[in-house]
Design a protein around this motif. Structure first.
Motif, mmCIF file in Angstrom:
data_model
loop_
_atom_site.group_PDB
_atom_site.id
_atom_site.type_symbol
_atom_site.label_atom_id
_atom_site.label_comp_id
_atom_site.label_asym_id
_atom_site.label_seq_id
_atom_site.Cartn_x
_atom_site.Cartn_y
_atom_site.Cartn_z
ATOM 1 N N GLY A 120 0.725 -1.316 -0.541
ATOM 2 C CA GLY A 120 0.110 0.090 0.215
ATOM 3 C C GLY A 120 0.580 1.154 0.209
ATOM 4 O O GLY A 120 0.064 2.367 -0.361
ATOM 5 N N GLY A 121 2.242 1.344 0.675
ATOM 6 C CA GLY A 121 3.527 2.026 0.320
ATOM 7 C C GLY A 121 2.044 3.529 1.244
ATOM 8 O O GLY A 121 1.922 3.656 2.200
ATOM 9 N N SER A 122 1.989 4.316 0.003
ATOM 10 C CA SER A 122 2.315 5.845 0.449
ATOM 11 C C SER A 122 0.746 6.142 0.889
ATOM 12 O O SER A 122 0.023 7.005 1.125
ATOM 13 N N GLY A 123 -0.234 5.322 0.468
ATOM 14 C CA GLY A 123 -1.764 4.911 0.392
ATOM 15 C C GLY A 123 -2.387 5.781 -0.287
ATOM 16 O O GLY A 123 -4.563 5.802 0.091
ATOM 17 N N ASP A 124 -2.152 5.594 -1.296
ATOM 18 C CA ASP A 124 -2.770 6.266 -2.421
ATOM 19 C C ASP A 124 -4.647 5.407 -2.923
ATOM 20 O O ASP A 124 -5.461 6.390 -3.142
ATOM 21 N N ILE A 125 -4.197 4.083 -2.912
ATOM 22 C CA ILE A 125 -5.157 3.195 -2.999
ATOM 23 C C ILE A 125 -6.496 3.257 -2.059
ATOM 24 O O ILE A 125 -7.445 3.367 -2.149
ATOM 25 N N ALA A 126 -5.064 2.411 -0.560
ATOM 26 C CA ALA A 126 -6.143 2.565 0.264
ATOM 27 C C ALA A 126 -6.709 3.610 0.776
ATOM 28 O O ALA A 126 -8.688 3.562 0.519
ATOM 29 N N PHE A 127 -6.283 4.909 0.345
ATOM 30 C CA PHE A 127 -7.804 6.299 1.115
ATOM 31 C C PHE A 127 -8.166 6.881 -0.095
ATOM 32 O O PHE A 127 -9.383 6.367 0.449
ATOM 33 N N GLY A 128 -7.877 5.891 -1.136
ATOM 34 C CA GLY A 128 -9.067 6.270 -2.684
ATOM 35 C C GLY A 128 -10.163 6.005 -2.139
ATOM 36 O O GLY A 128 -11.454 6.146 -2.119
ATOM 37 N N LEU A 129 -9.652 4.316 -1.772
ATOM 38 C CA LEU A 129 -10.850 2.842 -1.555
ATOM 39 C C LEU A 129 -11.978 3.835 -0.821
ATOM 40 O O LEU A 129 -13.390 3.718 -0.295
ATOM 41 N N LEU A 130 -11.502 4.216 0.718
ATOM 42 C CA LEU A 130 -12.281 4.630 2.212
ATOM 43 C C LEU A 130 -12.823 6.022 1.188
ATOM 44 O O LEU A 130 -13.969 6.235 1.474
ATOM 45 N N ASP A 131 -11.893 6.528 1.251
ATOM 46 C CA ASP A 131 -13.108 8.441 0.520
ATOM 47 C C ASP A 131 -14.861 7.637 -0.855
ATOM 48 O O ASP A 131 -15.483 7.703 -0.392
ATOM 49 N N HIS A 132 -13.949 7.305 -1.420
ATOM 50 C CA HIS A 132 -15.021 6.506 -2.722
ATOM 51 C C HIS A 132 -16.302 5.704 -1.749
ATOM 52 O O HIS A 132 -17.377 6.685 -1.957
ATOM 53 N N ALA A 133 -15.663 4.872 -0.622
ATOM 54 C CA ALA A 133 -17.102 4.577 -0.074
ATOM 55 C C ALA A 133 -18.239 4.923 0.342
ATOM 56 O O ALA A 133 -19.228 5.286 0.445
ATOM 57 N N GLU A 134 -16.828 6.092 1.041
ATOM 58 C CA GLU A 134 -17.997 7.345 1.857
ATOM 59 C C GLU A 134 -18.629 7.829 1.304
ATOM 60 O O GLU A 134 -19.939 8.116 1.335
ATOM 61 N N SER A 135 -17.905 8.821 0.480
ATOM 62 C CA SER A 135 -18.695 9.382 -0.373
ATOM 63 C C SER A 135 -19.547 9.214 -1.909
ATOM 64 O O SER A 135 -20.995 9.472 -1.642
ATOM 65 N N LYS A 136 -20.098 7.714 -1.964
ATOM 66 C CA LYS A 136 -20.715 7.142 -2.371
ATOM 67 C C LYS A 136 -22.207 6.970 -2.261
ATOM 68 O O LYS A 136 -22.930 6.247 -2.661
ATOM 69 N N PHE A 137 -21.504 5.697 -1.424
ATOM 70 C CA PHE A 137 -22.523 4.660 -0.283
ATOM 71 C C PHE A 137 -22.396 5.497 1.133
ATOM 72 O O PHE A 137 -23.185 5.045 2.084
ATOM 73 N N GLY A 138 -21.536 6.799 1.597
ATOM 74 C CA GLY A 138 -21.745 6.729 2.727
ATOM 75 C C GLY A 138 -21.186 6.104 3.908
ATOM 76 O O GLY A 138 -22.237 5.918 4.536
ATOM 77 N N ASP A 145 -6.725 -2.366 5.889
ATOM 78 C CA ASP A 145 -5.487 -3.078 6.271
ATOM 79 C C ASP A 145 -4.435 -2.306 5.800
ATOM 80 O O ASP A 145 -4.841 -2.788 4.227
ATOM 81 N N ILE A 146 -4.124 -1.420 5.645
ATOM 82 C CA ILE A 146 -2.912 -0.990 4.547
ATOM 83 C C ILE A 146 -1.067 -2.022 5.461
ATOM 84 O O ILE A 146 -1.124 -1.450 6.113
ATOM 85 N N VAL A 147 -1.572 -2.797 3.635
ATOM 86 C CA VAL A 147 0.326 -3.624 4.217
ATOM 87 C C VAL A 147 1.203 -3.644 3.599
ATOM 88 O O VAL A 147 0.705 -3.673 2.256
ATOM 89 N N ASP A 148 2.480 -3.292 3.826
ATOM 90 C CA ASP A 148 4.057 -2.769 3.480
ATOM 91 C C ASP A 148 4.757 -3.263 3.689
ATOM 92 O O ASP A 148 4.690 -3.629 5.011
ATOM 93 N N ILE A 149 6.248 -4.105 2.821
ATOM 94 C CA ILE A 149 7.083 -4.501 3.574
ATOM 95 C C ILE A 149 8.539 -3.428 4.151
ATOM 96 O O ILE A 149 8.529 -3.969 5.201
ATOM 97 N N ASN A 150 8.083 -2.242 3.613
ATOM 98 C CA ASN A 150 8.937 -1.699 3.997
ATOM 99 C C ASN A 150 7.704 -0.139 4.504
ATOM 100 O O ASN A 150 7.220 0.562 4.238
ATOM 101 N N ALA A 151 8.494 -0.794 5.729
ATOM 102 C CA ALA A 151 8.709 0.790 7.543
ATOM 103 C C ALA A 151 8.371 1.961 6.558
ATOM 104 O O ALA A 151 7.656 2.984 6.923
#
Ligand SMILES: COc1cc(O)cc(C/C=C(\C)CC/C=C(\C)CC/C=C(\C)CC/C=C(\C)CC/C=C(\C)CCC=C(C)C)c1O
Ligand SMILES: C[S@@+](CC[C@H](N)C(=O)[O-])C[C@H]1O[C@@H](n2cnc3c(N)ncnc32)[C@H](O)[C@@H]1O
Length: 307
Positions: A120-138, A145-151
């Motif tokens: 997930g790295g810097s969160g582009d997709i994870a945050f985008g998915l949550l924003d989409h779920a909230e804005s479209k479906f409330g 879970d944002i998982v990445d091997i690199n801290a």
């Protein structure tokens, strides 16, 4: 410019946990060349001992560290370099990826979804998915879970969450340092949506990563991947190859890191084509596997459903 195949969507099952969709796709692509490994130095077969790191052949046991060094090096300029290298197009790819999945707990459902965004790295997709779920479906209940091997990369995501004042120290959102090939902290059959964006290309064992994705998804869960792929049009491929030559030079001038961006270009070249990767998804057990090529095949969205 995004070129996408026509999408035929079945009506979404009302059950909030079963996001079943069917897409149409029809593509023909080149076969992937086999890697040339050095002669075995022991009785072990080369494929068990060696793998590729970009265009180099390395001991399998060293690839994870080599990839880790790359992303620790690029982490602090990751977002800036993405915009420069892709002229901002990577944002369109990610937006399309999120809109096409169209995931979120529907208003008439009482059951939140459980997302996992791997690499997930810097969160582009994870945050985008949550924003989409909230804005479209409330939807403000589904978990991520944002998982990445690199801290270091994950820290960029946490930093962004803190700066935007959203998803930081949010009980719905976990930032986990973990290897996407194993996901030992993630229970089997526990996730509704598994996404991976520009990450699986860097795994030491891609098939193992796909098998693990299958393990952690619930029956009816969706595997959904955005990754670089093969350009189908020879002329466009030629133009892309010219553009790709410039990327390590940009990396050197802007991030003082030629090698990491040379690895980026080489790792793209090494990744399986659309059909080969689709077969690997099916080998992991997924059904209704398919893909959609974007920007002449520079990248592609692949999917599969755990039935
Ligand atoms: C070390 O690994 C990485 C490091 C990092 O910092 C980032 C990543 C992930 C990378 C990205 C998300 C984006 C990387 C961008 C590219 C690889 C370049 C993509 C190329 C294009 C968008 C242009 C494609 C050009 C063509 C198809 C030629 C024909 C097209 C045209 C003439 C019209 C459009 C032209 C342009 C947009 C140049 C990472 O893994
Ligand atoms: C190009 S970045 C993609 C980040 C983000 N998904 C995006 O789309 O911008 C690739 C990410 O994959 C991560 N990665 C590489 N190998 C991994 C592995 N085996 N398990 C989990 N993450 C991995 C890297 O640390 C890096 O953060």
């Amino acid at each position: 410019m995004l070129i996408s195949s026509r999408i035929v969507r079945s009506s979404l099952a009302n059950a909030p946990l079963k996001l079943s969709r069917f897409f149409t796709q029809a593509h023909t692509v080149r076969k992937e060349e086999d890697p040339i490994a050095p002669p075995p130095r022991s009785s072990e077969q080369p494929e068990q001992k060696y793998t590729h790191f970009g265009s180099k052949t390395v001991l399998k046991s060293t690839k994870q560290k080599l990839v880790g060094d790359v992303f620790s090096s690029v982490a602090n300029r990751y977002d800036l370099m993405n915009d420069i290298m892709s002229l901002g197009i990577h944002r369109l790819w990610k937006e399309h990826f999120i809109n096409k999945l169209d995931a979120g707990k529907r208003p008439n459902s009482t059951t939140p979804l459980h997302f996992i965004d791997v690499a997930g790295g810097s969160g582009d997709i994870a945050f985008g998915l949550l924003d989409h779920a909230e804005s479209k479906f409330g939807d403000i209940e589904s978990t991520m879970d944002i998982v990445d091997i690199n801290a270091d990369m994950l820290k960029e995501g946490e930093k962004r969450a803190m700066e935007q004042g959203k998803y930081f120290k949010d009980p719905r959102v976990r930032f986990l340092v973990s290897n996407g090939e194993v996901l030992e902290e993630i229970e089997s059959d526990s996730k509704d949506i598994y996404t991976v964006s520009f990450g699986i290309r860097n795994f030491t064992d891609i098939q193992k990563g796909l098998n693990t994705a299958y393990r952690v998804l619930k029956p009816g869960g969706i595997f959904y991947c955005l990754e670089f792929s093969k350009i189908e049009n020879p002329l466009m491929d030629l133009a892309y190859q010219q553009w790709a030559k410039v990327l390590p030079v940009m990396g050197s001038m802007i991030a003082n890191d030629y090698d990491s961006y040379q690895y980026l270009v080489e790792s793209i070249e090494r990744f399986p084509d659309q059909e080969t990767f689709k077969s690997m998804i099916e080998t992991a057990g997924f059904k209704s596997a398919g893909y959609e090529s974007l920007t002449f095949g520079v990248c592609a969205i692949h999917w599969g459903i755990k039935v």
